[in-house]
Design a protein around this motif. Structure first.
Motif, mmCIF file in Angstrom:
data_model
loop_
_atom_site.group_PDB
_atom_site.id
_atom_site.type_symbol
_atom_site.label_atom_id
_atom_site.label_comp_id
_atom_site.label_asym_id
_atom_site.label_seq_id
_atom_site.Cartn_x
_atom_site.Cartn_y
_atom_site.Cartn_z
ATOM 1 N N THR A 102 34.532 38.209 34.771
ATOM 2 C CA THR A 102 35.121 37.005 35.356
ATOM 3 C C THR A 102 36.444 37.397 36.010
ATOM 4 O OG1 THR A 102 34.059 35.685 33.645
ATOM 5 C CG2 THR A 102 35.816 34.632 34.905
ATOM 6 N N GLY A 103 36.335 37.889 37.221
ATOM 7 C CA GLY A 103 37.488 38.396 37.945
ATOM 8 C C GLY A 103 37.926 39.751 37.422
ATOM 9 N N GLY A 104 38.856 40.373 38.163
ATOM 10 C CA GLY A 104 39.424 41.634 37.694
ATOM 11 C C GLY A 104 40.199 41.449 36.406
ATOM 12 N N SER A 105 40.718 40.228 36.179
ATOM 13 C CA SER A 105 41.513 39.964 34.976
ATOM 14 C C SER A 105 40.693 40.181 33.710
ATOM 15 C CB SER A 105 42.058 38.532 35.005
ATOM 16 O OG SER A 105 42.962 38.356 36.071
ATOM 17 N N GLU A 106 39.469 39.677 33.684
ATOM 18 C CA GLU A 106 38.661 39.869 32.485
ATOM 19 C C GLU A 106 38.286 41.336 32.308
ATOM 20 O OE1 GLU A 106 34.997 37.757 30.158
ATOM 21 O OE2 GLU A 106 34.543 38.615 32.121
ATOM 22 N N ALA A 107 38.066 42.029 33.406
ATOM 23 C CA ALA A 107 37.771 43.461 33.289
ATOM 24 C C ALA A 107 38.930 44.192 32.607
ATOM 25 C CB ALA A 107 37.505 44.055 34.669
ATOM 26 N N LEU A 108 40.169 43.815 32.962
ATOM 27 C CA LEU A 108 41.335 44.418 32.321
ATOM 28 C C LEU A 108 41.410 44.040 30.847
ATOM 29 C CD1 LEU A 108 44.018 43.923 35.094
ATOM 30 C CD2 LEU A 108 43.324 46.110 34.112
ATOM 31 N N GLU A 109 41.225 42.758 30.548
ATOM 32 C CA GLU A 109 41.232 42.317 29.149
ATOM 33 C C GLU A 109 40.183 43.083 28.344
ATOM 34 O OE1 GLU A 109 42.009 37.778 28.600
ATOM 35 O OE2 GLU A 109 40.846 38.035 30.453
ATOM 36 N N MET A 110 39.033 43.267 28.946
ATOM 37 C CA MET A 110 37.908 43.900 28.271
ATOM 38 C C MET A 110 38.229 45.352 27.904
ATOM 39 S SD MET A 110 34.019 44.066 29.791
ATOM 40 C CE MET A 110 34.045 42.330 30.229
ATOM 41 N N VAL A 111 38.686 46.124 28.876
ATOM 42 C CA VAL A 111 38.927 47.534 28.602
ATOM 43 C C VAL A 111 40.110 47.707 27.651
ATOM 44 C CG1 VAL A 111 40.380 47.927 30.656
ATOM 45 C CG2 VAL A 111 39.192 49.841 29.593
ATOM 46 N N LEU A 112 41.144 46.879 27.796
ATOM 47 C CA LEU A 112 42.298 47.006 26.903
ATOM 48 C C LEU A 112 41.924 46.630 25.474
ATOM 49 C CD1 LEU A 112 45.092 45.557 29.216
ATOM 50 C CD2 LEU A 112 44.595 47.966 28.733
ATOM 51 N N ALA A 113 41.070 45.612 25.323
ATOM 52 C CA ALA A 113 40.612 45.239 23.988
ATOM 53 C C ALA A 113 39.798 46.358 23.347
ATOM 54 C CB ALA A 113 39.780 43.957 24.062
ATOM 55 N N CYS A 114 39.137 47.153 24.171
ATOM 56 C CA CYS A 114 38.295 48.243 23.662
ATOM 57 C C CYS A 114 39.098 49.468 23.244
ATOM 58 C CB CYS A 114 37.272 48.663 24.715
ATOM 59 S SG CYS A 114 35.946 47.461 24.985
ATOM 60 N N ILE A 115 40.285 49.663 23.818
ATOM 61 C CA ILE A 115 40.975 50.943 23.588
ATOM 62 C C ILE A 115 42.319 50.823 22.884
ATOM 63 C CG2 ILE A 115 39.828 51.921 25.611
ATOM 64 C CD1 ILE A 115 42.509 51.808 27.089
ATOM 65 N N LEU A 116 42.885 49.617 22.766
ATOM 66 C CA LEU A 116 44.226 49.467 22.208
ATOM 67 C C LEU A 116 44.204 48.783 20.846
ATOM 68 C CD1 LEU A 116 46.278 48.367 25.350
ATOM 69 C CD2 LEU A 116 46.069 50.665 24.382
ATOM 70 N N ASP A 117 45.071 49.257 19.955
ATOM 71 C CA ASP A 117 45.277 48.665 18.642
ATOM 72 C C ASP A 117 46.761 48.338 18.454
ATOM 73 O OD1 ASP A 117 42.856 48.401 17.183
ATOM 74 O OD2 ASP A 117 42.747 50.588 16.932
ATOM 75 N N ASP A 118 47.078 47.655 17.347
ATOM 76 C CA ASP A 118 48.474 47.387 17.007
ATOM 77 C C ASP A 118 49.268 48.690 16.997
ATOM 78 O OD1 ASP A 118 47.841 44.745 16.671
ATOM 79 O OD2 ASP A 118 47.855 44.787 14.486
ATOM 80 N N LYS A 147 40.393 39.721 46.316
ATOM 81 C CA LYS A 147 41.256 40.095 47.434
ATOM 82 C C LYS A 147 40.445 40.734 48.558
ATOM 83 C CE LYS A 147 44.494 39.050 44.493
ATOM 84 N NZ LYS A 147 45.332 37.865 44.528
ATOM 85 N N ARG A 148 39.472 41.582 48.162
ATOM 86 C CA ARG A 148 38.685 42.314 49.159
ATOM 87 C C ARG A 148 38.035 41.369 50.161
ATOM 88 N NH1 ARG A 148 35.745 45.801 45.983
ATOM 89 N NH2 ARG A 148 37.501 47.196 46.329
ATOM 90 N N PHE A 149 37.482 40.268 49.667
ATOM 91 C CA PHE A 149 36.755 39.343 50.535
ATOM 92 C C PHE A 149 37.436 37.976 50.628
ATOM 93 C CE2 PHE A 149 33.494 42.190 48.668
ATOM 94 C CZ PHE A 149 33.019 42.778 49.831
ATOM 95 N N SER A 150 38.702 37.905 50.212
ATOM 96 C CA SER A 150 39.427 36.627 50.208
ATOM 97 C C SER A 150 38.599 35.559 49.499
ATOM 98 C CB SER A 150 39.753 36.184 51.637
ATOM 99 O OG SER A 150 40.675 35.096 51.629
ATOM 100 N N ALA A 151 38.174 35.903 48.279
ATOM 101 C CA ALA A 151 37.320 35.012 47.492
ATOM 102 C C ALA A 151 37.892 34.852 46.084
ATOM 103 C CB ALA A 151 35.894 35.555 47.440
ATOM 104 N N CYS A 152 39.182 34.552 46.001
ATOM 105 C CA CYS A 152 39.859 34.474 44.702
ATOM 106 C C CYS A 152 39.222 33.447 43.777
ATOM 107 C CB CYS A 152 41.338 34.149 44.904
ATOM 108 S SG CYS A 152 42.265 35.415 45.796
ATOM 109 N N GLY A 153 38.755 32.326 44.344
ATOM 110 C CA GLY A 153 38.187 31.271 43.528
ATOM 111 C C GLY A 153 36.817 31.586 42.970
ATOM 112 N N ALA A 154 36.186 32.634 43.458
ATOM 113 C CA ALA A 154 34.866 33.005 42.933
ATOM 114 C C ALA A 154 34.968 33.580 41.527
ATOM 115 C CB ALA A 154 34.189 34.012 43.849
ATOM 116 N N ARG A 155 36.089 34.199 41.183
ATOM 117 C CA ARG A 155 36.326 34.766 39.854
ATOM 118 C C ARG A 155 35.233 35.745 39.430
ATOM 119 N NH1 ARG A 155 39.935 35.616 40.251
ATOM 120 N NH2 ARG A 155 40.457 36.035 38.071
#
Length: 397
Positions: free
Chosen positions: A95-111, A235-243
């Motif tokens: 769901t957007g690049g934001s979720e991709a970031l949340e996903m990978v960080l949740a997979c590799i980072l701990d307290d 950003k690539r296709f000016s489709a920010c609302g597509a998420r």
């Protein structure tokens, strides 16, 4: 009521936190020129809307958790044209690049873990990292050096036993800095040498203005276990609302862990993925035209900034942002004043104050990020308002 200590460490977005002031200014009849949010005004390619209109399945069902097959295939073909061979399992729809970031960080980072990120950086990185219990260790830069950070000695000096990854935005948000292939190679080599992940946020890949060919950290086959790429249609296709975004990695173990997140949120929006798949049918002429438009806008902003005494700013090579140091004491206070007290013929201007783009306390206080996403006439007026505002703000003391 008690709230999570992790969420309490997060702040509001510097791009959006002035919204209440903007609403109040508009109620006074002010017309606001928005340079604060990276929402392009470029038309979204018609292919997206046609694909959605032609969707004829009788039930709008859940998509598969990894993504709609047509979308995954479109992304794989896109990377294939960059000479990056991917399998379908190397790609997860998000769901957007934001979720991709949340996903990978949740997979590799701990307290207690740390991730190295050049500052200034996209402020939402703070939120995504802090909710994992980890923290950002900034790679310092300066406006005077054009926010350059690709220095091996500088990066390696910050690595310690808590470091788990290096993350870069290329081209950069908010700086517009573009890494050369040699610089990318160096960062990948550092990650390999220290057994770290290297995350490339590459959502602005198409927007480079010095004639460079498109580049990706995923090019380095010898670092397939280390490299993770975040991408998006926003950003690539000016489709920010597509998420709709994508997580890309050839690290099979990482992608297996990320699948847990994908299944937990069921799927990214089915219709938006259908439309996003169609966007990848757009040809190179579309990007050439968009690049030319953004380059014109960048040059306009740089020309206008050069006419303001005391501004420090190096010309960026990519994305559609400029980070600049202004001759003001506090960009936050200046922005508040612009919305509450300043107007020129009923007009005022918004930008994103720079302090929120930094991890080091006290840095960026006199800096701003400008998103050059307005059409030419509006951009000219917005920059004139910025110049008039600086002059009036400093004259009131």
């Amino acid at each position: 009521m008690k709230f999570s200590s992790k969420i309490l460490k997060c702040g509001l977005s510097p791009m959006r936190k002035f919204h209440p002031y903007a609403v109040a200014a508009e109620k006074k009849g002010r017309n606001i020129y928005h340079l604060n949010i990276g929402q392009p005004d470029i038309e979204t390619p018609k292919a997206f809307f046609d694909a959605v209109k032609n969707f004829e399945q009788p039930v709008l069902a859940y998509a598969a958790s990894p993504g709609v097959p047509a979308y995954i295939d479109a992304v794989r073909e896109y990377y294939g044209k960059l000479n990056i061979p991917l399998e379908n399992g190397d790609i997860l729809a998000t769901t957007g690049g934001s979720e991709a970031l949340e996903m990978v960080l949740a997979c590799i980072l701990d307290d207690g873990d740390e991730i190295l990120i050049p500052e200034p950086f996209y402020p939402n990185y703070n939120t995504f990292v802090k909710v994992t219990g980890a923290s950002i260790r900034p790679i310092p830069t300066t406006a005077e050096e054009g926010y350059h950070y690709a220095d091996r000695e500088k990066i390696e000096s910050l690595i310690n036993e808590h470091t788990r990854a290096i993350m870069v935005t290329n081209p950069g948000n908010p700086t517009g800095v573009v890494l050369s292939r040699d610089e990318m190679r160096m960062i990948v080599d550092v990650a390999k040498a220290h057994d770290l992940f290297v995350i490339g946020d590459e959502v602005y890949r198409e927007f480079v203005y010095a004639g460079q060919s498109l580049a990706s950290l995923a090019e380095f086959d010898d670092a397939a276990e280390n490299v993770v790429v975040v991408d998006s249609v926003s950003k690539r296709f000016s489709a920010c609302g597509a998420r709709i975004g994508v997580l890309v990695s050839r690290n099979k173990d990482l992608m297996a862990q990320a699948m847990k997140w994908c299944q937990g949120r069921l799927c990214s929006a089915t219709l938006d993925q259908v439309g996003a798949a169609a966007l990848y049918s757009v040809g190179p002429d579309y990007f050439a035209k968009v690049r030319e438009e953004y380059k014109l806008r960048r040059d306009t902003v740089m020309r206008k900034l050069a006419d303001i005494p005391g501004v420090v700013c190096k010309c960026p090579e990519g994305a559609f942002y400029i980070m600049a140091k202004l001759p003001v004491d506090d960009a936050d206070a200046f922005q508040t004043w612009l919305l509450e007290e300043f107007e020129d013929h009923g007009d005022t201007v918004m930008f994103a104050p720079g302090e929120g783009f930094y991890g080091t306390p006290g840095k960026g206080k006199d800096e701003i990020r400008i998103a050059y996403v307005l059409k030419q006439a509006d951009l000219e007026r917005a920059m004139d308002l910025l110049a008039l505002g600086i002059q009036a703000y400093n004259a009131r003391k």
